[in-house]
Design a protein around this motif. Structure first.
Motif, PDB file in Angstrom:
ATOM      1  N   VAL A 147     -14.295  27.772  55.695  1.00 10.87           N
ATOM      2  CA  VAL A 147     -12.855  27.899  55.949  1.00 10.87           C
ATOM      3  C   VAL A 147     -12.462  26.860  56.994  1.00 10.87           C
ATOM      4  N   CYS A 148     -11.545  25.970  56.623  1.00  8.04           N
ATOM      5  CA  CYS A 148     -11.133  24.903  57.541  1.00  8.04           C
ATOM      6  C   CYS A 148      -9.740  25.215  58.089  1.00  8.04           C
ATOM      7  N   ILE A 149      -9.595  25.102  59.404  1.00  5.22           N
ATOM      8  CA  ILE A 149      -8.327  25.477  60.049  1.00  5.22           C
ATOM      9  C   ILE A 149      -7.691  24.246  60.691  1.00  5.22           C
ATOM     10  N   VAL A 150      -6.450  23.968  60.287  1.00  2.00           N
ATOM     11  CA  VAL A 150      -5.766  22.771  60.790  1.00  2.00           C
ATOM     12  C   VAL A 150      -4.286  23.065  61.020  1.00  2.00           C
ATOM     13  N   ASP A 151      -3.644  22.178  61.783  1.00  2.00           N
ATOM     14  CA  ASP A 151      -2.181  22.191  61.794  1.00  2.00           C
ATOM     15  C   ASP A 151      -1.715  21.149  60.789  1.00  2.00           C
ATOM     16  N   GLU A 152      -0.454  21.187  60.467  1.00  2.00           N
ATOM     17  CA  GLU A 152       0.082  20.375  59.350  1.00  2.00           C
ATOM     18  C   GLU A 152      -0.133  18.870  59.510  1.00  2.00           C
ATOM     19  N   THR A 153      -0.291  18.408  60.758  1.00  2.00           N
ATOM     20  CA  THR A 153      -0.440  16.956  60.981  1.00  2.00           C
ATOM     21  C   THR A 153      -1.749  16.420  60.399  1.00  2.00           C
ATOM     22  N   LYS A 154      -2.685  17.320  60.097  1.00  6.64           N
ATOM     23  CA  LYS A 154      -4.001  16.873  59.604  1.00  6.64           C
ATOM     24  C   LYS A 154      -4.021  16.648  58.096  1.00  6.64           C
ATOM     25  N   LEU A 155      -2.997  17.170  57.401  1.00  6.95           N
ATOM     26  CA  LEU A 155      -2.968  17.034  55.942  1.00  6.95           C
ATOM     27  C   LEU A 155      -2.442  15.652  55.570  1.00  6.95           C
ATOM     28  N   VAL A 156      -3.243  14.887  54.810  1.00  3.53           N
ATOM     29  CA  VAL A 156      -2.873  13.506  54.476  1.00  3.53           C
ATOM     30  C   VAL A 156      -3.008  13.280  52.965  1.00  3.53           C
ATOM     31  N   GLY A 157      -2.326  12.235  52.489  1.00  5.24           N
ATOM     32  CA  GLY A 157      -2.459  11.881  51.075  1.00  5.24           C
ATOM     33  C   GLY A 157      -3.814  11.242  50.823  1.00  5.24           C
ATOM     34  N   MET A 158      -4.178  10.301  51.690  1.00  8.75           N
ATOM     35  CA  MET A 158      -5.465   9.603  51.529  1.00  8.75           C
ATOM     36  C   MET A 158      -6.199   9.608  52.870  1.00  8.75           C
ATOM     37  N   LEU A 159      -7.484   9.933  52.829  1.00  2.45           N
ATOM     38  CA  LEU A 159      -8.277   9.959  54.064  1.00  2.45           C
ATOM     39  C   LEU A 159      -8.453   8.547  54.606  1.00  2.45           C
ATOM     40  N   GLY A 160      -8.535   8.435  55.930  1.00  2.00           N
ATOM     41  CA  GLY A 160      -8.949   7.157  56.498  1.00  2.00           C
ATOM     42  C   GLY A 160      -8.032   6.562  57.542  1.00  2.00           C
ATOM     43  N   ASP A 194       2.044  25.541  60.102  1.00  3.61           N
ATOM     44  CA  ASP A 194       3.236  24.761  60.449  1.00  3.61           C
ATOM     45  C   ASP A 194       4.237  25.704  61.116  1.00  3.61           C
ATOM     46  N   ASP A 195       5.472  25.239  61.309  1.00  5.19           N
ATOM     47  CA  ASP A 195       6.471  26.060  62.006  1.00  5.19           C
ATOM     48  C   ASP A 195       6.753  27.373  61.288  1.00  5.19           C
ATOM     49  N   ASP A 196       6.616  27.352  59.955  1.00  6.94           N
ATOM     50  CA  ASP A 196       7.002  28.531  59.169  1.00  6.94           C
ATOM     51  C   ASP A 196       5.890  29.574  59.028  1.00  6.94           C
ATOM     52  N   GLY A 197       4.648  29.168  59.217  1.00  4.98           N
ATOM     53  CA  GLY A 197       3.551  30.122  59.017  1.00  4.98           C
ATOM     54  C   GLY A 197       2.266  29.396  58.703  1.00  4.98           C
ATOM     55  N   VAL A 198       1.404  30.059  57.903  1.00 10.07           N
ATOM     56  CA  VAL A 198       0.117  29.446  57.553  1.00 10.07           C
ATOM     57  C   VAL A 198      -0.005  29.424  56.037  1.00 10.07           C
ATOM     58  N   ARG A 199      -0.167  28.200  55.501  1.00  5.17           N
ATOM     59  CA  ARG A 199      -0.366  28.033  54.063  1.00  5.17           C
ATOM     60  C   ARG A 199      -1.850  28.000  53.759  1.00  5.17           C
ATOM     61  N   GLU A 200      -2.191  28.417  52.552  1.00  2.00           N
ATOM     62  CA  GLU A 200      -3.611  28.427  52.183  1.00  2.00           C
ATOM     63  C   GLU A 200      -3.813  27.555  50.956  1.00  2.00           C
ATOM     64  N   LEU A 201      -4.750  26.609  51.036  1.00  2.00           N
ATOM     65  CA  LEU A 201      -5.133  25.842  49.841  1.00  2.00           C
ATOM     66  C   LEU A 201      -6.572  26.206  49.517  1.00  2.00           C
ATOM     67  N   ARG A 202      -6.854  26.347  48.228  1.00  2.00           N
ATOM     68  CA  ARG A 202      -8.242  26.641  47.813  1.00  2.00           C
ATOM     69  C   ARG A 202      -8.772  25.546  46.932  1.00  2.00           C
ATOM     70  N   ALA A 203     -10.085  25.323  47.012  1.00  2.00           N
ATOM     71  CA  ALA A 203     -10.704  24.253  46.203  1.00  2.00           C
ATOM     72  C   ALA A 203     -10.704  24.677  44.736  1.00  2.00           C
TER      73      ALA A 203
END
Ligand code: 5RP
Length: 219
Positions: free
Chosen positions: A114-127, A210-219
């Motif tokens: 389980v990976c925990i991040v704030d919204e600033t960590k979500l990117v289109g492309m890594l690097g 994010d400001d609104d809450g916590v979203r969950e993405l699954r692989a």
């Protein structure tokens, strides 16, 4: 809401993945520090705790948790950790705190990551975040030259020694359009202990605050 509050929200959301009797792996970093603060509230659910760094072990000890070594703990039911970047396929860049090798081992040993991040960590492309790479000190210059050949800029993290006694190269401007391929390719370079791309063992669940809450993405 400031960044710290978001990190705390993501950390809090991860507590529901800790079920009674579980062996729990704990990562490293400021988001995980928020988790460690909250951990005593569900301490009775935890059977054993394994940590990815001396820094997290010290904090866990302060909170009254005895830390078990992975060799004695067996498989982890869940591993919870932050990331420096994450994409929608749940591939990650990790190692900003320099604990990437033990983090990769614990992620590999875990049934669920389980990976925990704030919204600033979500990117289109890594690097965009410079890729941390743990290298054997005697191989540092050789490894740095291999990155230069890939048109990237390796920067030695000066004055930093990992818990394993090694050095970190922070690699800027590496093209990580294919994280799986790049992780495989870099793993072939002698002297590299661990590459901070977590694509072959991505997160299973990404909790994004994010400001609104916590979203969950699954692989
Ligand atoms: C440490 C890591 C951390 O998970 C990563 O750097 C994120 O840290 P933070 O939660 O402080 O942003 O990989 O090696």
């Amino acid at each position: 809401m400031d960044a710290r509050e978001k990190k705390r929200k993501a950390a809090k959301a991860s507590l529901e993945f800790i079920e009674p009797g579980m062996t729990v792996g704990i990562g490293t970093g400021s988001t995980v520090n928020e988790l460690i603060e909250l951990l005593p509230s569900i301490g009775d659910r935890i059977n054993k705790v394994v940590s990815s760094s001396q820094a997290s072990t010290d904090l866990l000890n302060e909170k009254g948790f005895e830390v078990t070594r992975l060799n004695e703990a067996g498989p982890l039911d869940v591993y919870i950790d932050g990331a420096d970047e994450a994409n929608k396929r749940l591939h990650l860049i990790k190692g900003g705190g320099g604990a990437l090798t033990r983090e990769k081992v614990l992620a590999g040993a875990a049934r669920r990551f389980v990976c925990i991040v704030d919204e600033t960590k979500l990117v289109g492309m890594l690097g965009e975040f410079p890729l941390p790479v743990e290298v054997l000190p005697m191989a540092q210059s050789f490894v740095a030259r291999q990155f230069t050949k890939l048109r990237a800029q390796p920067v030695w993290r000066e004055g930093f020694v990992t818990d394993n006694g090694n050095h970190i190269l922070d690699v800027h401007e590496l093209n990580i359009s294919n994280p799986l391929e790049m992780e495989t390719r870099l793993n072939q370079i002698p002297g590299i202990l661990t590459v901070g791309i977590f694509a072959h063992r991505p997160a299973d669940i990404l909790l994004i605050a994010d400001d609104d809450g916590v979203r969950e993405l699954r692989a």
